[in-house]
Write an enzyme that holds these catalytic residues in place. Sequence first.
Site, PDB file in Angstrom:
ATOM      1  N   ASP A  58       0.873  -1.162  -0.400  1.00  0.00           N
ATOM      2  CA  ASP A  58       0.132  -0.109   0.128  1.00  0.00           C
ATOM      3  C   ASP A  58       0.853   1.303   0.387  1.00  0.00           C
ATOM      4  O   ASP A  58       0.519   1.973  -0.163  1.00  0.00           O
ATOM      5  CB  ASP A  58      -1.216   0.045   1.577  1.00  0.00           C
ATOM      6  CG  ASP A  58      -2.418  -0.222   0.893  1.00  0.00           C
ATOM      7  OD1 ASP A  58      -2.468  -0.959  -0.225  1.00  0.00           O
ATOM      8  OD2 ASP A  58      -2.610  -1.052   1.798  1.00  0.00           O
ATOM      9  N   ARG A  91     -15.697  -1.072 -19.538  1.00  0.00           N
ATOM     10  CA  ARG A  91     -15.891  -2.234 -19.258  1.00  0.00           C
ATOM     11  C   ARG A  91     -14.518  -1.900 -17.903  1.00  0.00           C
ATOM     12  O   ARG A  91     -14.199  -1.229 -17.551  1.00  0.00           O
ATOM     13  CB  ARG A  91     -15.007  -3.344 -20.424  1.00  0.00           C
ATOM     14  CG  ARG A  91     -15.237  -3.539 -21.356  1.00  0.00           C
ATOM     15  CD  ARG A  91     -16.597  -4.544 -20.876  1.00  0.00           C
ATOM     16  NE  ARG A  91     -17.070  -5.550 -22.029  1.00  0.00           N
ATOM     17  CZ  ARG A  91     -17.937  -5.149 -22.305  1.00  0.00           C
ATOM     18  NH1 ARG A  91     -18.969  -3.879 -21.483  1.00  0.00           N
ATOM     19  NH2 ARG A  91     -18.620  -5.920 -23.783  1.00  0.00           N
TER      20      ARG A  91
HETATM   21  P1  ATP Z   1      -1.086  -4.628   4.974  1.00  0.00           P
HETATM   22  O1  ATP Z   1      -1.224  -3.610   5.735  1.00  0.00           O
HETATM   23  O2  ATP Z   1      -0.390  -5.165   3.806  1.00  0.00           O
HETATM   24  O3  ATP Z   1      -2.268  -5.139   5.532  1.00  0.00           O
HETATM   25  P2  ATP Z   1      -1.019  -5.101   8.257  1.00  0.00           P
HETATM   26  O4  ATP Z   1       0.456  -5.630   8.773  1.00  0.00           O
HETATM   27  O5  ATP Z   1      -0.955  -3.868   8.832  1.00  0.00           O
HETATM   28  O6  ATP Z   1      -0.927  -5.348   6.692  1.00  0.00           O
HETATM   29  P3  ATP Z   1      -3.275  -6.097  10.052  1.00  0.00           P
HETATM   30  O7  ATP Z   1      -4.499  -6.930   9.512  1.00  0.00           O
HETATM   31  O8  ATP Z   1      -3.160  -4.783  10.152  1.00  0.00           O
HETATM   32  O9  ATP Z   1      -2.315  -5.722   8.512  1.00  0.00           O
HETATM   33  O10 ATP Z   1      -2.134  -6.410  10.973  1.00  0.00           O
HETATM   34  C1  ATP Z   1      -1.273  -7.484  10.907  1.00  0.00           C
HETATM   35  C2  ATP Z   1      -1.340  -8.134  12.478  1.00  0.00           C
HETATM   36  O11 ATP Z   1      -1.092  -7.201  13.296  1.00  0.00           O
HETATM   37  C3  ATP Z   1      -2.739  -8.506  13.446  1.00  0.00           C
HETATM   38  O12 ATP Z   1      -3.668  -9.335  12.789  1.00  0.00           O
HETATM   39  C4  ATP Z   1      -3.279  -8.517  14.409  1.00  0.00           C
HETATM   40  O13 ATP Z   1      -2.000  -9.548  14.781  1.00  0.00           O
HETATM   41  C5  ATP Z   1      -2.146  -6.986  14.568  1.00  0.00           C
HETATM   42  N1  ATP Z   1      -2.375  -5.937  14.973  1.00  0.00           N
HETATM   43  C6  ATP Z   1      -2.973  -4.892  14.286  1.00  0.00           C
HETATM   44  N2  ATP Z   1      -2.991  -3.754  14.593  1.00  0.00           N
HETATM   45  C7  ATP Z   1      -2.955  -4.335  16.132  1.00  0.00           C
HETATM   46  C8  ATP Z   1      -2.648  -3.093  17.200  1.00  0.00           C
HETATM   47  N3  ATP Z   1      -3.331  -2.378  17.186  1.00  0.00           N
HETATM   48  N4  ATP Z   1      -2.021  -3.438  18.443  1.00  0.00           N
HETATM   49  C9  ATP Z   1      -1.130  -5.085  18.158  1.00  0.00           C
HETATM   50  N5  ATP Z   1      -1.209  -6.060  17.290  1.00  0.00           N
HETATM   51  C10 ATP Z   1      -2.049  -4.990  15.996  1.00  0.00           C
END
Ligand code: ATP
Length: 319
Positions: free
Chosen positions: A128, A244
Amino acid sequence: MKKIAVMTSGGDAPGMNAAIRAVVRYAVRNDIQVLGIQRGYAGLLDEDFIEMDFASVGGIMEKGGTILRSSRCPEFVRKETREEAAKILAKHGVEGLIVIGGEGSLHGAMFLEEEQKVPVVGIPGTIDNDIAMTDMSIGVDTCLNTVVDAIQKLKDTASSHERAFIVEVMGRSSGYIATVAGLVTGAEAIVIPEIPVNYEALGNKILKERERGKINCIVVVAEGAASAYTVARHLEHRIGYETRITILGHIQRGGSPTAFDRLLASRMGVAAVEFLKRGTSYVMTALQGGKIVPVKLDEVLKQKKSLNMELVELTALLS
Ligand code: ATP
């Protein structure tokens, strides 16, 4: 430092394997043992660990996805769960943790150090490009190239049939992918979360281009701004010719990482181990002005990465 652990978490991104490879090989060269945590925070809680050595990361740099696999682990937002995670890491003698992932994953890492005193280093890995304080995250360049390749192909068919193509791309809160892909493929317009869409003006622009003699029309839509179906519905009766829809979806996550992502991931992986070795933790590896530097996790996560509006202007100016 004798032993560290590495994991990938959240949405997978091309280049994560190159980062894992760099972490493992640089650590091994520095006589540090590496534990690979499979399936992100969920795997940490399940003690789904593998010992990693120099050979175990051979031949993975060119592979998309992540060999350590990934997961979403909703319970990790709870303090008690993180306390349990810290105990597990201590039980296995882990003195530092490297988390490769997006904003959510980096939040989990930040809390692990803040509350549980586990030294952590984050590596930004997400397609992203929504992580602040770093010019790029691992995976963005590969994703962009995949999107550009797809749009280029759609342009061929759009020209042959004189149709408008509405292409939906990744970007829940950031229009970066849509903007850059739109800019470098000469799309007629972009629809991004940062700017409220004006369908009247968009329709008029497309009509004007057609009057000018342009026979193909591509509108790139970031998923967080609107769905491609909504955009098509609004445009069809205004422009009076067929539209499309193409939703690129998960193909944007896959594929062999570009040279840029492999290089960025390799540099960040080495830097992450180096930071831990030097006792610098509670940081994320960031690309700033061509250099890899440590930036504090809380500072990164309290900011929202803003889109460079010059890119948006350029897209409008050159299309
Ligand atoms: P992407 O941006 O590619 O989706 P991401 O790391 O932001 O990746 P998320 O699904 O938001 O993906 O977070 C991944 C994991 O990180 C979550 O499933 C959870 O285990 C942990 N996580 C997310 N937010 C928090 C938070 N506020 N506190 C603690 N752990 C968190």
